[in-house]
Scaffold this motif. Structure first.
Motif, PDB file in Angstrom:
ATOM      1  N   UNK A   1      20.963  17.108  -7.951  1.00 32.17           N
ATOM      2  CA  UNK A   1      20.036  17.845  -8.571  1.00 32.17           C
ATOM      3  C   UNK A   1      18.510  16.916  -8.485  1.00 32.17           C
ATOM      4  N   UNK A   2      18.487  15.883  -7.675  1.00 31.56           N
ATOM      5  CA  UNK A   2      17.173  15.125  -7.615  1.00 31.56           C
ATOM      6  C   UNK A   2      17.168  14.810  -6.346  1.00 31.56           C
ATOM      7  N   UNK A   3      15.737  13.794  -5.970  1.00 30.08           N
ATOM      8  CA  UNK A   3      15.843  13.297  -4.362  1.00 30.08           C
ATOM      9  C   UNK A   3      16.602  12.222  -4.234  1.00 30.08           C
ATOM     10  N   UNK A   4      16.857  11.662  -3.161  1.00 29.41           N
ATOM     11  CA  UNK A   4      18.149  10.745  -2.766  1.00 29.41           C
ATOM     12  C   UNK A   4      17.894   9.455  -3.303  1.00 29.41           C
ATOM     13  N   UNK A   5      18.617   8.644  -3.339  1.00 31.19           N
ATOM     14  CA  UNK A   5      18.625   7.175  -3.732  1.00 31.19           C
ATOM     15  C   UNK A   5      17.864   6.551  -2.738  1.00 31.19           C
ATOM     16  N   UNK A   6      18.109   6.982  -1.309  1.00 22.60           N
ATOM     17  CA  UNK A   6      17.254   6.190   0.020  1.00 22.60           C
ATOM     18  C   UNK A   6      15.895   6.410  -0.350  1.00 22.60           C
ATOM     19  N   UNK A   7      15.565   7.602  -0.563  1.00 21.55           N
ATOM     20  CA  UNK A   7      14.030   7.744  -0.690  1.00 21.55           C
ATOM     21  C   UNK A   7      13.442   6.900  -1.963  1.00 21.55           C
ATOM     22  N   UNK A   8      14.253   6.899  -2.984  1.00 20.75           N
ATOM     23  CA  UNK A   8      13.822   6.201  -4.290  1.00 20.75           C
ATOM     24  C   UNK A   8      13.802   4.551  -3.990  1.00 20.75           C
ATOM     25  N   UNK A   9      14.783   4.237  -3.054  1.00 21.96           N
ATOM     26  CA  UNK A   9      14.668   2.759  -2.581  1.00 21.96           C
ATOM     27  C   UNK A   9      13.265   2.375  -1.827  1.00 21.96           C
ATOM     28  N   UNK A  10      12.944   3.306  -1.073  1.00 23.85           N
ATOM     29  CA  UNK A  10      11.647   3.143  -0.172  1.00 23.85           C
ATOM     30  C   UNK A  10      10.547   3.234  -1.126  1.00 23.85           C
ATOM     31  N   UNK A  11      10.628   4.248  -2.000  1.00 26.12           N
ATOM     32  CA  UNK A  11       9.186   4.260  -3.021  1.00 26.12           C
ATOM     33  C   UNK A  11       9.012   3.434  -3.913  1.00 26.12           C
ATOM     34  N   UNK A  12      10.312   2.398  -4.247  1.00 30.05           N
ATOM     35  CA  UNK A  12      10.386   1.133  -4.813  1.00 30.05           C
ATOM     36  C   UNK A  12       9.606   0.040  -4.219  1.00 30.05           C
ATOM     37  N   UNK A  13       9.392   0.182  -3.133  1.00 29.23           N
ATOM     38  CA  UNK A  13       8.662  -0.931  -2.280  1.00 29.23           C
ATOM     39  C   UNK A  13       6.903  -0.818  -2.507  1.00 29.23           C
ATOM     40  N   UNK A  14       6.461   0.244  -3.111  1.00 28.14           N
ATOM     41  CA  UNK A  14       5.209   0.272  -3.478  1.00 28.14           C
ATOM     42  C   UNK A  14       4.783   0.104  -4.891  1.00 28.14           C
ATOM     43  N   UNK A  15       3.322  -0.586  -4.592  1.00 25.82           N
ATOM     44  CA  UNK A  15       2.888  -1.264  -5.907  1.00 25.82           C
ATOM     45  C   UNK A  15       2.751  -0.001  -6.832  1.00 25.82           C
ATOM     46  N   UNK A  16       3.215  -0.342  -8.142  1.00 26.54           N
ATOM     47  CA  UNK A  16       3.030   0.858  -9.111  1.00 26.54           C
ATOM     48  C   UNK A  16       1.605   1.065  -9.317  1.00 26.54           C
ATOM     49  N   UNK A  17       1.419   2.333  -9.510  1.00 27.33           N
ATOM     50  CA  UNK A  17       0.129   2.669  -9.817  1.00 27.33           C
ATOM     51  C   UNK A  17      -1.117   2.790  -8.773  1.00 27.33           C
ATOM     52  N   UNK A  18      -0.704   1.981  -7.644  1.00 24.35           N
ATOM     53  CA  UNK A  18      -1.967   1.908  -6.553  1.00 24.35           C
ATOM     54  C   UNK A  18      -1.281   1.966  -5.244  1.00 24.35           C
ATOM     55  N   UNK A  19      -0.110   2.070  -5.084  1.00 25.05           N
ATOM     56  CA  UNK A  19       0.403   2.029  -3.765  1.00 25.05           C
ATOM     57  C   UNK A  19       0.355   3.389  -2.860  1.00 25.05           C
ATOM     58  N   UNK A  20      -0.034   4.464  -3.663  1.00 23.38           N
ATOM     59  CA  UNK A  20      -0.253   5.559  -2.777  1.00 23.38           C
ATOM     60  C   UNK A  20      -1.689   6.065  -3.159  1.00 23.38           C
ATOM     61  N   UNK A  21      -2.550   5.196  -3.740  1.00 23.99           N
ATOM     62  CA  UNK A  21      -3.901   5.653  -4.134  1.00 23.99           C
ATOM     63  C   UNK A  21      -4.583   6.246  -2.879  1.00 23.99           C
ATOM     64  N   UNK A  22      -5.101   7.368  -2.948  1.00 25.08           N
ATOM     65  CA  UNK A  22      -5.861   8.138  -1.974  1.00 25.08           C
ATOM     66  C   UNK A  22      -5.311   8.648  -1.007  1.00 25.08           C
ATOM     67  N   UNK A  23      -3.964   8.684  -1.349  1.00 26.09           N
ATOM     68  CA  UNK A  23      -3.011   9.356  -0.330  1.00 26.09           C
ATOM     69  C   UNK A  23      -2.795  10.930  -0.823  1.00 26.09           C
ATOM     70  N   UNK A  24      -2.987  11.943  -0.303  1.00 29.26           N
ATOM     71  CA  UNK A  24      -2.502  13.306  -0.420  1.00 29.26           C
ATOM     72  C   UNK A  24      -0.989  13.272  -0.356  1.00 29.26           C
TER      73      UNK A  24
END
Length: 165
Positions: free
Chosen positions: A75-98
């Motif tokens: 019922x949610x996105x994969x743990x694999x994607x979560x592991x990747x997203x965990x590599x981004x700095x919180x609050x700023x890692x995707x700043x300016x990215x649509x």
């Protein structure tokens, strides 16, 4: 404009990856510049400092538009994607990215998953999440009009967001 597709499916070259590519092109009229099939990053996702993971994170952070695609698992996105997203700095890692959340599943029971589960984490990482999440039925997404209808409605918004970057 740099367009990237991130697919968090444990199966390489999956329908999830295909749907992400199709959506990116439908929203922009251009093929993706970069495609990151997260499964290819392997065990480097389990820690910090892996060079391939660092390059993938930099690619995503430097993109104008990123389609984040995942199959629906439990019922949610994969743990694999979560592991990747965990590599981004919180609050700023995707700043300016649509950032566009896309999920595929076997039936309509989890249709709100991209909006309720994936979109909030992209937003938490600083992504611009102005579009609603898209949920596609994995067995029919190539034949039904859901992806095309979504792109028709939201591609002007994507263009405006990218132009304002």
């Amino acid at each position: 404009m740099t367009i990237t597709v991130v697919a968090g499916n444990p199966k390489p070259a999956s329908r999830t990856l295909d749907a992400g590519r199709r959506l990116a092109e439908a929203l922009t009229g251009l093929p993706a510049d970069h495609v990151i099939d997260v499964v290819d990053l392997g065990p480097g996702l389990l820690g910090w400092g892996d060079e391939d993971v660092r390059r993938a994170v930099e690619t995503v952070s430097g993109s104008s538009l990123v389609v984040f695609a995942s199959p629906t698992f439990k019922a949610t996105y994969t743990g694999l994607l979560k592991l990747f997203l965990d590599q981004f700095a919180g609050g700023t890692g995707l700043a300016g990215v649509v950032s566009v959340p896309l999920m595929l599943g076997a039936g309509p029971g989890h249709a709100l998953a991209p909006e309720l589960l994936l979109k909030p984490v992209l937003s938490e990482l600083g992504g611009t999440c102005a579009l609603p999440g898209l949920y596609l039925i994995d067995s029919t997404y190539t034949e039904d009009s859901a992806l095309a209808d979504y792109a028709s409605r939201w591609s002007p918004t994507v263009a405006a967001l990218i132009a304002g970057r």
